[in-house]
Design an enzyme around this catalytic site. Structure first.
Site, PDB file in Angstrom:
ATOM      1  CB  CYS A   2      -0.954   0.094   1.173  1.00 50.00           C
ATOM      2  SG  CYS A   2      -2.138  -1.240   1.273  1.00 50.00           S
ATOM      3  NE  ARG A  27       4.639   1.449   0.011  1.00 53.83           N
ATOM      4  CZ  ARG A  27       5.671   1.379   0.839  1.00 53.83           C
ATOM      5  NH1 ARG A  27       6.859   1.746   0.432  1.00 53.83           N
ATOM      6  NH2 ARG A  27       5.521   0.956   2.059  1.00 53.83           N
ATOM      7  CD1 TRP A  73      -0.547  -6.556  -2.967  1.00 51.37           C
ATOM      8  CD2 TRP A  73      -0.800  -7.017  -0.795  1.00 51.37           C
ATOM      9  NE1 TRP A  73      -0.368  -7.904  -2.803  1.00 51.37           N
ATOM     10  CE2 TRP A  73      -0.516  -8.219  -1.482  1.00 51.37           C
ATOM     11  CE3 TRP A  73      -1.009  -7.085   0.585  1.00 51.37           C
ATOM     12  CZ2 TRP A  73      -0.425  -9.461  -0.842  1.00 51.37           C
ATOM     13  CZ3 TRP A  73      -0.920  -8.312   1.219  1.00 51.37           C
ATOM     14  CH2 TRP A  73      -0.627  -9.479   0.506  1.00 51.37           C
ATOM     15  CG  ASN A  97       1.463   0.552   4.285  1.00 49.81           C
ATOM     16  OD1 ASN A  97       1.122  -0.615   4.130  1.00 49.81           O
ATOM     17  ND2 ASN A  97       2.729   0.939   4.296  1.00 49.81           N
ATOM     18  N   GLY A  98      -0.887  -1.046   6.268  1.00 50.94           N
ATOM     19  CA  GLY A  98      -0.632  -1.902   7.428  1.00 50.94           C
ATOM     20  C   GLY A  98      -1.861  -2.706   7.783  1.00 50.94           C
ATOM     21  CD  GLU A 478      15.503 -15.256  -7.919  1.00 56.71           C
ATOM     22  OE1 GLU A 478      14.798 -15.538  -6.942  1.00 56.71           O
ATOM     23  OE2 GLU A 478      15.389 -14.183  -8.545  1.00 56.71           O
ATOM     24  CE  LYS A 482      12.325 -13.070  -9.932  1.00 59.25           C
ATOM     25  NZ  LYS A 482      13.164 -12.704  -8.817  1.00 59.25           N
ATOM     26  CD  GLU A 485       8.452 -12.860  -8.744  1.00 56.38           C
ATOM     27  OE1 GLU A 485       7.863 -12.138  -7.938  1.00 56.38           O
ATOM     28  OE2 GLU A 485       9.687 -12.985  -8.765  1.00 56.38           O
ATOM     29  CG  HIS A 501      16.090 -38.854  -2.629  1.00 61.79           C
ATOM     30  ND1 HIS A 501      16.400 -40.102  -2.140  1.00 61.79           N
ATOM     31  CD2 HIS A 501      17.257 -38.294  -3.014  1.00 61.79           C
ATOM     32  CE1 HIS A 501      17.711 -40.269  -2.190  1.00 61.79           C
ATOM     33  NE2 HIS A 501      18.261 -39.182  -2.736  1.00 61.79           N
ATOM     34  CE  LYS A 600      11.022  -4.121  -6.534  1.00 65.09           C
ATOM     35  NZ  LYS A 600      11.378  -5.482  -6.929  1.00 65.09           N
TER      36      LYS A 600
HETATM   37  C1  F6R Z   1      10.633 -11.935  -6.058  1.00 65.13           C
HETATM   38  C2  F6R Z   1      10.664 -10.836  -5.126  1.00 65.13           C
HETATM   39  C3  F6R Z   1      10.337 -11.106  -3.712  1.00 65.13           C
HETATM   40  C4  F6R Z   1      11.235 -10.265  -2.784  1.00 65.13           C
HETATM   41  C5  F6R Z   1      10.786 -10.420  -1.326  1.00 65.13           C
HETATM   42  C6  F6R Z   1      11.683  -9.685  -0.365  1.00 65.13           C
HETATM   43  O1  F6R Z   1      11.017 -11.534  -7.333  1.00 65.13           O
HETATM   44  O2  F6R Z   1      10.933  -9.730  -5.488  1.00 65.13           O
HETATM   45  O3  F6R Z   1      10.417 -12.454  -3.402  1.00 65.13           O
HETATM   46  O4  F6R Z   1      12.555 -10.682  -2.945  1.00 65.13           O
HETATM   47  O5  F6R Z   1       9.469  -9.947  -1.198  1.00 65.13           O
HETATM   48  O6  F6R Z   1      11.643  -8.312  -0.614  1.00 65.13           O
HETATM   49  P1  F6R Z   1      12.786  -7.369  -0.079  1.00 65.13           P
HETATM   50  O7  F6R Z   1      14.036  -7.755  -0.777  1.00 65.13           O
HETATM   51  O8  F6R Z   1      12.330  -5.988  -0.395  1.00 65.13           O
HETATM   52  O9  F6R Z   1      12.894  -7.620   1.402  1.00 65.13           O
END
Ligand code: F6R
Length: 605
Positions: A2, A27, A73, A97-98, A478, A482, A485, A501, A600
């Site tokens: 948010c 956000r 969000w 926000n929260g 990772e 990627k 998501e 396994h 984000k």
């Molecule tokens: C995936 C991604 C998330 C962040 C995670 C931590 O592409 O961006 O998994 O890595 O939300 O966010 P930060 O790094 O801001 O603590």
């Protein structure tokens, strides 16, 4: 999570609120809204992306020289217009926000007094609480302060009052809030970037602060109500541009920025001419550290998982890693004088921050690796090691990840030398390979067309597996993260040796399997696991180097990347897995920079 923006000004605010929200949209983008006091509280809100709000405003513009805005969000309540902020009564409008944990009790009490609620959110209760206080004769300031005192949970707030065009109240507990100082105007925002075009003089409110903003002043109160001074600083992020340049998406732009930003980050912690990696002064003796704990979320956690291999192999130091949402509640035993490292692009991730506070309570030295040096995580750390990735706007983290790995690689080398864990020849080899990462990452980008053609072969996949061994195992996870998501294709990353396994049961000719296997120490083992998969008709896509492809035997699909030392392979193999996820998502037509359900900066648990 948010985004909040507020302006108390002397000229119309509507467009500037929207512009601020555009910079905050990373956000959350479930809904957006703005409110002004004209002198009545007037709102415009829209479900979905900010552009929907822009269309609403084109039909029904909003006047006013004071206002608040919000991009959401969703936590409590579906992402509908009625749940969109600002929430308002006739007297008060609020952006939040929260999470307000005791909103049900408060709502019941207020409903019993005749307050009517129109949303399913926890946030609406705040507008009613303040309104109730004012109805009892409190001033707006007193009512806001009393309401804040009744809230449990985490929040950043912006509060607007009908009939008041020179008063905006902000408050923070657990979620960041920034005051921007203008010329005859004042601003409130979740981050410095949103007020960037308006002001570069900012002040981060401290935990528990609330602030009365007028056009010419900011009176800050701490949690006891006392008026306090907080440092006003000039913001470095404020001026940075957030446009896509010639790229179709922020994510692609950020992938292509990696050679530069890895170089910028490396320059901060590495000097090939004067002995390689170095660190700022630490409040502990690296040689005596009993244990390292690394905690983070998502992609940042995978950077930490890679570093575990490095710390153990290169610095011969025991490392425990965990994701923050688990670590914070499992009451880990931590030895006195241990070092706990927290990795976060935003520096605001709620679980990571809570884990940091736990580690601090256990007597650990706190080191943070963050991309926002003024973030909450940075401010609560003993040592801050900034990455120099620049603003990362695409929700999927790319350049922040490789910059985190770059800092971690330098940190490990510094520890290793301090502990006498490696000989000079090894130091030279590792330093020389690290010094080449920017240029090698540029070479990897040259393979973009080949990665696109691989992506074209995978568009029908419903599931994708990623396999790697050693420090490439976290990279497999990772890569899978990627892909899922941004393309919404189900994907999992496994340690190649673990396939037999269980997961090998998933293999058939409809499941693409990406194998990350640079030639090196674990190459043959990984390749054996790959052939076990090929024998079961698995559609393998091998990412290796020329030598590796030659040694691997016949493979259905492959890509030849530059030959690199094992040490730096995780940094360089990040690039093709990012590009693969990107191209596959473009082919599937998903919303790459703002994938569904995500945001984000994750400032709620
Ligand atoms: C995936 C991604 C998330 C962040 C995670 C931590 O592409 O961006 O998994 O890595 O939300 O966010 P930060 O790094 O801001 O603590």
């Amino acid at each position: 999570m948010c985004g909040i923006i507020g302006i108390v000004g002397d000229k119309p605010v509507s467009d500037r609120l929207v512009e601020g929200l555009r910079r905050l949209e990373y956000r959350g983008y479930d809904s957006a809204g703005i409110a002004t006091a004209t002198p009545a509280i007037t709102r415009r809100r829209a479900e979905g992306k900010l552009d929907n709000l822009v269309s609403v405003l084109a039909d029904r513009p909003l006047t006013g020289i004071i206002g608040i805005g919000h991009t959401r969000w969703a936590t409590h309540g579906a992402p509908t217009e009625s749940n969109a902020h600002p929430h308002a009564t006739e007297q008060v409008a609020v952006v939040h926000n929260g999470i307000i944990e005791n909103f049900r009790e408060l709502r019941e009490e207020l409903a019993a007094k005749g307050h009517q609620f129109e949303s399913e959110t926890d946030s609406e209760v705040i507008a009613h609480l303040v309104t109730a206080g004012m109805a009892e004769g409190l001033s707006p300031q007193q009512a806001a302060s009393a309401a804040i005192g009744q809230l449990h949970g985490a929040f950043a707030l912006g509060i607007l009052f009908a009939g008041q065009d020179n008063l905006l109240i902000g408050a923070r507990r657990g979620s960041p809030l920034v005051v921007g100082y203008g010329d005859g105007e004042m601003y409130l925002s979740s981050d410095a970037m949103a007020v960037g075009p308006l002001s570069n003089r900012i002040c981060y409110l401290a935990e528990g602060d609330w602030v009365e903003l007028t056009r010419d002043s900011a009176i800050i109160h701490d949690e006891t109500g006392a008026v306090v001074e907080r440092e006003i600083r000039s913001s470095t992020v404020a001026a940075e541009s957030i446009d896509k340049g010639n790229f179709p998406h922020f994510m692609l732009k950020e992938i292509y920025e990696q050679p530069t930003v890895i170089g910028d980050t490396l320059n901060t912690y590495f000097n090939a001419l004067s002995g390689g990696a170095f660190m700022p002064e630490m409040p502990f003796d690296m040689a005596q550290v009993p244990k390292v704990t690394i905690v983070a979320c998502g992609t940042a956690a995978y950077a930490g998982f890679v570093a575990k291999y490095w710390f153990e192999q290169i610095a011969r130091l025991g490392v425990e890693t965990d994701i923050a949402s688990e670590f914070r509640y499992r009451e880990a035993a931590m030895p006195d004088g241990g070092v706990a490292i927290f990795i976060s692009q935003s520096g605001e991730t709620a679980d990571t921050l809570a884990a940091l506070r736990y580690a601090k309570s256990q007597g650990q030295y706190i080191v943070s690796i963050v991309n926002v040096p003024e973030s909450s995580i940075a401010r609560e750390s003993d040592v801050v090691l900034p990455t120099h990735a620049g603003p990362e706007i695409g929700v999927a983290s790319t350049k922040a990840f490789t910059c985190q790995l770059t800092v971690l690689a330098c940190l490990v080398l510094t520890f290793a030398r301090a502990r006498g864990a490696i000989d000079d020849a090894t130091v030279d080899r590792l330093c020389s390979s690290l010094a080449h990462v920017p240029e090698l990452s540029r070479d990897v980008l040259q393979h973009d067309d080949r990665i696109l053609s691989i992506a074209k072969d995978m568009t029908e996949a419903r599931d994708v597996l990623y396999l790697g061994r050693g420090s490439l195992f976290p990279l497999a996870m990772e890569g899978a993260l990627k892909l899922k998501e941004i393309s919404y294709i189900h994907a999992e990353g496994y340690a190649a040796g673990e396939m037999k396994h269980g997961p090998i049961a998933l293999v058939d000719d409809g499941v693409p399997i990406i194998v990350l296997a640079p030639s090196g120490r674990l190459f043959e083992k990984t390749v054996s696991n790959m052939h076990e998969v090929i024998a079961r008709k698995g559609q393998v896509f091998l990412m290796s180097d020329e030598q590796g492809l030659k040694d691997a035997g016949p493979v259905p699909h492959s890509i030849a990347l530059p030959a690199v030392d094992d040490f730096i392979a995780p940094i360089l193999y990040a690039v093709p897995v990012q590009l693969l996820a990107y191209h596959l998502s473009v082919l599937k037509g998903t919303d790459i920079d703002q994938p569904r359900n995500l945001a984000k900066s994750v400032t709620v648990e």
